[in-house]
Design a protein around this motif. Sequence first.
Motif, mmCIF file in Angstrom:
data_model
loop_
_atom_site.group_PDB
_atom_site.id
_atom_site.type_symbol
_atom_site.label_atom_id
_atom_site.label_comp_id
_atom_site.label_asym_id
_atom_site.label_seq_id
_atom_site.Cartn_x
_atom_site.Cartn_y
_atom_site.Cartn_z
ATOM 1 N N UNK A 109 0.837 -1.207 0.000
ATOM 2 C CA UNK A 109 0.000 0.000 0.000
ATOM 3 C C UNK A 109 0.867 1.252 0.000
ATOM 4 N N UNK A 110 1.947 1.240 0.771
ATOM 5 C CA UNK A 110 2.870 2.382 0.797
ATOM 6 C C UNK A 110 3.446 2.623 -0.592
ATOM 7 N N UNK A 111 3.860 1.553 -1.262
ATOM 8 C CA UNK A 111 4.428 1.699 -2.605
ATOM 9 C C UNK A 111 3.402 2.275 -3.571
ATOM 10 N N UNK A 112 2.133 1.852 -3.424
ATOM 11 C CA UNK A 112 1.086 2.366 -4.292
ATOM 12 C C UNK A 112 0.851 3.855 -4.062
ATOM 13 N N UNK A 113 0.830 4.269 -2.795
ATOM 14 C CA UNK A 113 0.622 5.684 -2.482
ATOM 15 C C UNK A 113 1.768 6.526 -3.047
ATOM 16 N N UNK A 114 3.000 6.048 -2.873
ATOM 17 C CA UNK A 114 4.157 6.779 -3.403
ATOM 18 C C UNK A 114 4.053 6.919 -4.920
ATOM 19 N N UNK A 115 3.714 5.832 -5.603
ATOM 20 C CA UNK A 115 3.625 5.857 -7.060
ATOM 21 C C UNK A 115 2.539 6.816 -7.531
ATOM 22 N N UNK A 116 1.376 6.783 -6.883
ATOM 23 C CA UNK A 116 0.276 7.643 -7.315
ATOM 24 C C UNK A 116 0.602 9.121 -7.130
ATOM 25 N N UNK A 117 1.267 9.472 -6.037
ATOM 26 C CA UNK A 117 1.605 10.879 -5.830
ATOM 27 C C UNK A 117 2.695 11.335 -6.792
ATOM 28 N N UNK A 118 3.597 10.442 -7.156
ATOM 29 C CA UNK A 118 4.590 10.813 -8.159
ATOM 30 C C UNK A 118 3.911 11.046 -9.508
ATOM 31 N N UNK A 119 2.976 10.167 -9.875
ATOM 32 C CA UNK A 119 2.242 10.342 -11.130
ATOM 33 C C UNK A 119 1.460 11.656 -11.148
ATOM 34 N N UNK A 120 0.823 11.960 -10.022
ATOM 35 C CA UNK A 120 0.044 13.200 -9.933
ATOM 36 C C UNK A 120 0.956 14.418 -10.066
ATOM 37 N N UNK A 121 2.078 14.417 -9.345
ATOM 38 C CA UNK A 121 3.019 15.535 -9.436
ATOM 39 C C UNK A 121 3.596 15.674 -10.831
ATOM 40 N N UNK A 122 3.847 14.558 -11.493
ATOM 41 C CA UNK A 122 4.397 14.578 -12.846
ATOM 42 C C UNK A 122 3.408 15.171 -13.841
ATOM 43 N N UNK A 123 2.119 14.869 -13.682
ATOM 44 C CA UNK A 123 1.112 15.477 -14.551
ATOM 45 C C UNK A 123 1.023 16.987 -14.308
ATOM 46 N N UNK A 124 1.138 17.412 -13.050
ATOM 47 C CA UNK A 124 1.151 18.850 -12.769
ATOM 48 C C UNK A 124 2.379 19.504 -13.395
ATOM 49 N N UNK A 125 3.525 18.789 -13.406
ATOM 50 C CA UNK A 125 4.717 19.308 -14.080
ATOM 51 C C UNK A 125 4.468 19.440 -15.579
ATOM 52 N N UNK A 126 3.695 18.513 -16.145
ATOM 53 C CA UNK A 126 3.342 18.623 -17.553
ATOM 54 C C UNK A 126 2.469 19.827 -17.829
#
Length: 421
Positions: A154-171
């Motif tokens: 679950x921790x790994x999933x939360x980390x991955x999702x927040x990285x994806x979200x931040x990356x889309x905001x960077x886009x």
Amino acid sequence: MTPSHPLLLAARRCERGALERLAATAELIVAAGRLIHTLQRERGTSAIYLASDGRRFTADRAARIADSQAAEASMGRHLALLAEAEGATSPAASLLYRAADVGGALEELTKLRRAVAARALAPGASTAAYNRLIGALLGLVFDTVDAHGDTRITVAMVALCHLLKGKELAGQERACGAQGFTAGHFDDAHRALLTRLADAQAGCFTTFLEFASPDAREHWASLLANDDEGPLPQLRRLAMHPEAAAGQSRDAARLGEVWYELTTRRIDAMYQVEKRLGEELMALCAERLSTLRQPPPSPPAPSDAARLDTAPLAASDVLNGQAATAALASPLNRSLLDLVRTQADRLQSLGHELESTRKALRERKLIERAKGVIMASQRLTEEQAYRYMRKTAMDQSRSMADLARAILDLAELLKAPGPGS
């Protein structure tokens, strides 16, 4: 065999089935992340191609489409496997609905590319179409976040999702900055939006780093350690301060291309970390499944040490999705600001879905620490310590998290030196 043993076996079968479903979707998540990354780049080059009436980024757009098509084919295969899964590996209905959204959006992608090639769309309409597909893919990834019986997963999933979200905001920051530099100036609405996007990224990446593994944090540091230094922050300052941008209009096209190249490098570095997180997630699933396929140990017999005194213990903003009101009336590409705001609303909604998971993970960390204190002080096994905590919490009508805080507070109090020491 004790009466509890069949229940233990049933619990493990249930947990194994849930983990097998997760393992079946882990590769799907990695494929979705890759497709999101390629579509983000295709979205940017398509907008610039349209804005320049086909004079710029023609070759770049063709290369980005080729990358996206390879990722799209992989995603299609994973979606087909998801639809065919049955029995223990059958996914939840909510995940299938999300996957159906993605499938429908992918069906429209060929038409979108043809319309862009024919310059039959405005840049804003093209960006909106790509946003819908990327939003559907993000929704698919976020829907996989759940408790799977293993905190590390679950921790790994939360980390991955927040990285994806931040990356889309960077886009989104890349698109907003490229538009402003190409136009030769940034108005107040653009500057407010860039500030919000930067703050929202910081929030996402802070949460990502909180839950990421040490290896992933080290990988992030090696690739983005100088994120606040170099020419990209200088361009941000140029965009944010109109007095510094005076006289830059003659270099607008060049600055727009430099901005796009620098932000693309940054997003590509994030994607390298994203791939590492995907590998970690699949490894954790494989490890946990291997453990669950082994016969369970016999339940320990109750011991005298488990009969403890149960007297009460001493207790001791991301992007809001709304651009500034001025942005809505901005003469500088109002459609772009609206599109970014819409995508930010979608990301905020997805972020709310993770809030309870983040809270549960932090409380679980407290419980694990308190359980360690009980194990050390009472010489209990992990299972006996957990049973003791659960019974005490029930007897006192309090949550496990509250009890854990009380145990940790008491442990700190006992460590503290007395008045005469």
